[in-house]
Design a protein around this motif. Structure first.
Motif, short mmCIF file in Angstrom:
data_model
loop_
_atom_site.label_atom_id
_atom_site.label_comp_id
_atom_site.label_asym_id
_atom_site.label_seq_id
_atom_site.Cartn_x
_atom_site.Cartn_y
_atom_site.Cartn_z
N ASN A 105 -86.49 26.34 -44.64
CA ASN A 105 -86.71 27.60 -43.92
C ASN A 105 -86.90 28.79 -44.87
O ASN A 105 -87.71 29.68 -44.61
CB ASN A 105 -85.53 27.89 -42.99
N SER A 147 -76.87 32.76 -43.27
CA SER A 147 -76.49 32.26 -41.95
C SER A 147 -75.26 32.98 -41.42
O SER A 147 -74.90 32.81 -40.26
CB SER A 147 -76.22 30.75 -42.01
N ARG A 159 -82.87 38.08 -36.77
CA ARG A 159 -82.82 36.63 -36.77
C ARG A 159 -84.20 36.09 -37.07
O ARG A 159 -85.20 36.51 -36.49
CB ARG A 159 -82.34 36.12 -35.41
N THR A 161 -84.84 32.33 -37.73
CA THR A 161 -85.06 30.98 -37.20
C THR A 161 -83.74 30.24 -37.04
O THR A 161 -82.68 30.78 -37.36
CB THR A 161 -85.98 30.18 -38.15
N ASP A 162 -83.80 29.03 -36.55
CA ASP A 162 -82.64 28.15 -36.44
C ASP A 162 -82.79 26.98 -37.40
O ASP A 162 -83.90 26.61 -37.79
CB ASP A 162 -82.51 27.58 -35.01
N SER A 164 -80.56 23.00 -38.27
CA SER A 164 -79.48 22.11 -37.84
C SER A 164 -78.84 21.40 -39.02
O SER A 164 -79.52 21.07 -40.01
CB SER A 164 -80.02 21.05 -36.87
N GLU A 254 -75.63 23.68 -35.00
CA GLU A 254 -76.78 24.58 -35.00
C GLU A 254 -76.43 25.87 -35.72
O GLU A 254 -75.37 26.46 -35.50
CB GLU A 254 -77.23 24.89 -33.57
N ASN A 255 -77.33 26.31 -36.59
CA ASN A 255 -77.13 27.54 -37.35
C ASN A 255 -78.35 28.44 -37.19
O ASN A 255 -79.45 27.97 -36.89
CB ASN A 255 -76.93 27.23 -38.84
N GLU A 256 -78.14 29.72 -37.43
CA GLU A 256 -79.23 30.69 -37.42
C GLU A 256 -79.41 31.27 -38.81
O GLU A 256 -78.44 31.44 -39.56
CB GLU A 256 -78.93 31.82 -36.43
N PHE A 258 -80.69 34.58 -40.85
CA PHE A 258 -80.93 36.00 -40.66
C PHE A 258 -81.47 36.63 -41.95
O PHE A 258 -81.16 36.18 -43.06
CB PHE A 258 -79.63 36.72 -40.30
N HIS A 284 -90.90 34.21 -36.35
CA HIS A 284 -89.48 33.86 -36.32
C HIS A 284 -89.27 32.50 -35.68
O HIS A 284 -88.18 31.97 -35.71
CB HIS A 284 -88.68 34.93 -35.58
N ASP A 285 -90.33 31.91 -35.10
CA ASP A 285 -90.23 30.59 -34.50
C ASP A 285 -90.74 29.48 -35.42
O ASP A 285 -90.92 28.36 -35.01
CB ASP A 285 -91.02 30.52 -33.18
#
Length: 287
Positions: A105, A147, A159, A161-162, A164, A254-256, A258, A284-285
């Protein structure tokens, strides 16, 4: 202050040996000793205690380490900023922990920034979680990818993205009931991960490896065996190759991710423009 003195001081501190520091710096040992003496004269106090076979920082030396690191980081940024060519109008310095830099990411985000702002030069810095707040407040970095955003009044965040984290094992066909006998590898993602990890009874034991890097954790699982959480993007190729295996019925975490920056940063408007561009393109997606 001469930056060569600071580099020498940090190298001696890292190696705890004048000879090895000299080798790494391509200097003679006497030159290293001279530089340390010069630094001590400038500071007015010893920075190392010298006993036979035992080189240690003094209390003053311990306190000076973060200042030396900060001065060298700032000097490096300054040199790059003033040396920007006509092709680049701005330099953006991005900080993150080594864990964040190891996931896809972050590299994808850097590529997106370059695509949106091709006239910007990018500089990356590796930080510990403890350094993130100070690095932003002292303007050693312009933005941070994290994160776990610091909770400070003058910081802004968005934010991105996410991602895992998945529980994998070196042994196939493992369940949450059978992994208790396997060595535990603990990849340290911070407070929130620690809390969630502590709620899994079958993982409550002393880890054989506690790591702040994905690479050593992954290599340990592959070479020595065990069980532990890895980012899904790092684990998946090894799962596809049959070297690692998802633990059956295990909870994914699940993590985000930033982006965080200081409101008072002189590049605040440029950063806001970057955020607006991300929003417009819905990047961001990308994760």
């Amino acid at each position: 202050m001469d930056t060569d003195l600071l580099r020498t001081f940090l190298e001696v501190n890292k190696t705890r040996h004048f000879g090895r520091a000299a080798t790494n710096l391509y200097l003679t040992q006497s030159a290293v000793s001279f530089r340390i003496r010069q630094l001590e004269i400038k500071l007015g106090t010893p920075v190392f205690t010298r006993k036979r076979g035992d080189l240690r920082l003094t209390a003053a030396g311990e306190r000076f380490v973060p200042y030396a690191e900060s001065i060298l980081q700032t000097w490096g940024r300054a040199r790059q900023d003033v040396a920007l060519t006509d092709s680049y109008q701005q330099q953006l310095t991005v900080g993150a922990t080594s864990l964040i830099w190891e996931i896809d990411n972050s590299s994808e985000w850097l590529e997106q920034v370059e695509a949106i702002q091709p006239e910007w030069a990018l500089r990356t810095e590796s930080l510990s979680r403890q350094q993130i707040s100070n690095a932003l407040l002292e303007k050693q970095v312009d933005v941070v990818l994290t994160s776990e955003p610091p909770k400070l009044a003058d910081l802004q965040q968005v934010r991105l993205t996410d991602f895992s984290l998945v529980l994998v094992s070196s042994e196939p066909e493992q369940t949450m009931e059978t992994i208790g006998a396997l060595p535990l590898v603990y990849l340290d993602w911070g407070t929130r991960f620690s809390v969630e990890h502590s709620r899994i009874p079958s993982l409550q034991r002393t880890p054989v490896l506690h790591s702040h890097g994905c690479q050593p954790a992954t290599k340990f699982l592959l070479n020595r065996g065990g069980v532990g959480y890895l980012p899904s993007t790092i684990a998946q190729p090894w799962i596809d190759a049959g070297k690692l295996h998802l633990v059956e019925d295990s909870p994914a975490m699940e993590n985000e991710l930033f982006m965080v920056w200081l409101s008072g940063n002189e590049k605040h408007e440029d950063i806001n423009s970057l955020v607006d561009a991300f929003t417009e393109q819905a990047v961001h997606d990308f994760g």
